[in-house]
Design a protein around this motif. Sequence first.
Motif, mmCIF file in Angstrom:
data_model
loop_
_atom_site.group_PDB
_atom_site.id
_atom_site.type_symbol
_atom_site.label_atom_id
_atom_site.label_comp_id
_atom_site.label_asym_id
_atom_site.label_seq_id
_atom_site.Cartn_x
_atom_site.Cartn_y
_atom_site.Cartn_z
ATOM 1 N N ILE A 56 0.813 -1.213 0.000
ATOM 2 C CA ILE A 56 0.000 0.000 0.000
ATOM 3 C C ILE A 56 0.850 1.269 0.000
ATOM 4 C CG2 ILE A 56 -0.175 0.077 2.519
ATOM 5 C CD1 ILE A 56 -2.905 1.063 -0.031
ATOM 6 N N ILE A 57 2.057 1.203 0.569
ATOM 7 C CA ILE A 57 2.908 2.395 0.629
ATOM 8 C C ILE A 57 3.317 2.848 -0.764
ATOM 9 C CG2 ILE A 57 5.067 1.102 0.847
ATOM 10 C CD1 ILE A 57 4.139 4.434 2.588
ATOM 11 N N ILE A 58 3.454 1.905 -1.693
ATOM 12 C CA ILE A 58 3.791 2.264 -3.077
ATOM 13 C C ILE A 58 2.653 3.065 -3.696
ATOM 14 C CG2 ILE A 58 4.213 1.359 -5.399
ATOM 15 C CD1 ILE A 58 5.712 -0.954 -4.138
ATOM 16 N N VAL A 59 1.435 2.623 -3.454
ATOM 17 C CA VAL A 59 0.262 3.325 -3.976
ATOM 18 C C VAL A 59 0.181 4.725 -3.383
ATOM 19 C CG1 VAL A 59 -2.256 3.316 -4.108
ATOM 20 C CG2 VAL A 59 -0.991 1.173 -4.327
ATOM 21 N N LEU A 60 0.377 4.815 -2.082
ATOM 22 C CA LEU A 60 0.293 6.104 -1.401
ATOM 23 C C LEU A 60 1.344 7.082 -1.915
ATOM 24 C CD1 LEU A 60 -0.784 7.966 0.798
ATOM 25 C CD2 LEU A 60 0.760 6.836 2.422
ATOM 26 N N LEU A 61 2.609 6.631 -1.987
ATOM 27 C CA LEU A 61 3.684 7.509 -2.449
ATOM 28 C C LEU A 61 3.504 7.890 -3.914
ATOM 29 C CD1 LEU A 61 6.812 5.880 -0.730
ATOM 30 C CD2 LEU A 61 5.642 8.010 -0.112
ATOM 31 N N SER A 62 2.977 6.976 -4.716
ATOM 32 C CA SER A 62 2.739 7.268 -6.133
ATOM 33 C C SER A 62 1.703 8.372 -6.296
ATOM 34 C CB SER A 62 2.265 6.004 -6.867
ATOM 35 O OG SER A 62 3.232 4.983 -6.800
ATOM 36 N N LEU A 63 0.623 8.291 -5.518
ATOM 37 C CA LEU A 63 -0.422 9.314 -5.589
ATOM 38 C C LEU A 63 0.083 10.658 -5.067
ATOM 39 C CD1 LEU A 63 -3.521 7.249 -4.418
ATOM 40 C CD2 LEU A 63 -3.124 8.178 -6.699
ATOM 41 N N LEU A 64 0.873 10.619 -3.991
ATOM 42 C CA LEU A 64 1.388 11.865 -3.430
ATOM 43 C C LEU A 64 2.336 12.556 -4.399
ATOM 44 C CD1 LEU A 64 2.047 10.851 0.304
ATOM 45 C CD2 LEU A 64 0.211 12.274 -0.610
ATOM 46 N N THR A 65 3.295 11.809 -4.936
ATOM 47 C CA THR A 65 4.254 12.408 -5.881
ATOM 48 C C THR A 65 3.566 12.810 -7.174
ATOM 49 O OG1 THR A 65 4.851 10.176 -6.651
ATOM 50 C CG2 THR A 65 6.246 11.171 -4.954
ATOM 51 N N GLY A 66 2.619 11.986 -7.621
ATOM 52 C CA GLY A 66 1.888 12.318 -8.838
ATOM 53 C C GLY A 66 1.066 13.579 -8.682
#
Length: 236
Positions: A56-66
Amino acid sequence: MVLYGTLVNGVLIIVGSLLGLFFTKIPERYKETVMHGIGLAVILIGLQMAFSTEVIIIVLLSLLTGAVIGELLHVEEGLNRLGSWIGSKFASDTGDGFSVSQGFVTASLIFVIGAMSVIGALDSGLRGDHEILITKGVIDGFVALVLTTTLGYGVIFSVVPVVVYQGGIALLATQIDRWLPEAFLNGLIVELTAVGGLLILAIGLNLLKITNIRIGNLLPSILTVAFIYYIYQFFV
């Protein structure tokens, strides 16, 4: 056939648009209820995809950086300006008072700019799985029908950018496995699907007018997920 899903999507848009030409007098309450049904279906699809994540951390960081990149680049505003610019190049109006360009631009933005286009085309090219694009095609067909009843026959021309865009991604995806290991690629697809699912969920919420998420400014997360997944794999 790599382009099967894309072609089915295109055909369903054409069918929906043609049917829409015969239902121009549909009451607004019918159109509204149909759009609500579509919105609920889109939310279900988004949730199913989002729950596929394994980290889930990958999804979270991807959305934040995106989101940060999208806001810095004003992606949403740029897309709106592009649509306005294209529309300004057409002056002729259809008989019902709407220009051909309005239908074309509006439908193109709805059908092309979305996570389902990217994820579905990648699935078609990488795994030969056309389910997402076919599902998207059914949704697009109903949306095209509703749009055509209000915006006119210009909607049908949106099939061109849809086929070119999705077909290009699908064909490119067939070559990705030459550059990336299969294990890495399979894991990336899982997380990419989850990120895309949340964007699809946002589309559904917007369709239901529950909120007004700037989805365009979240689109870069589709790209940042690959970089973040690579870093995760490197350290883990």
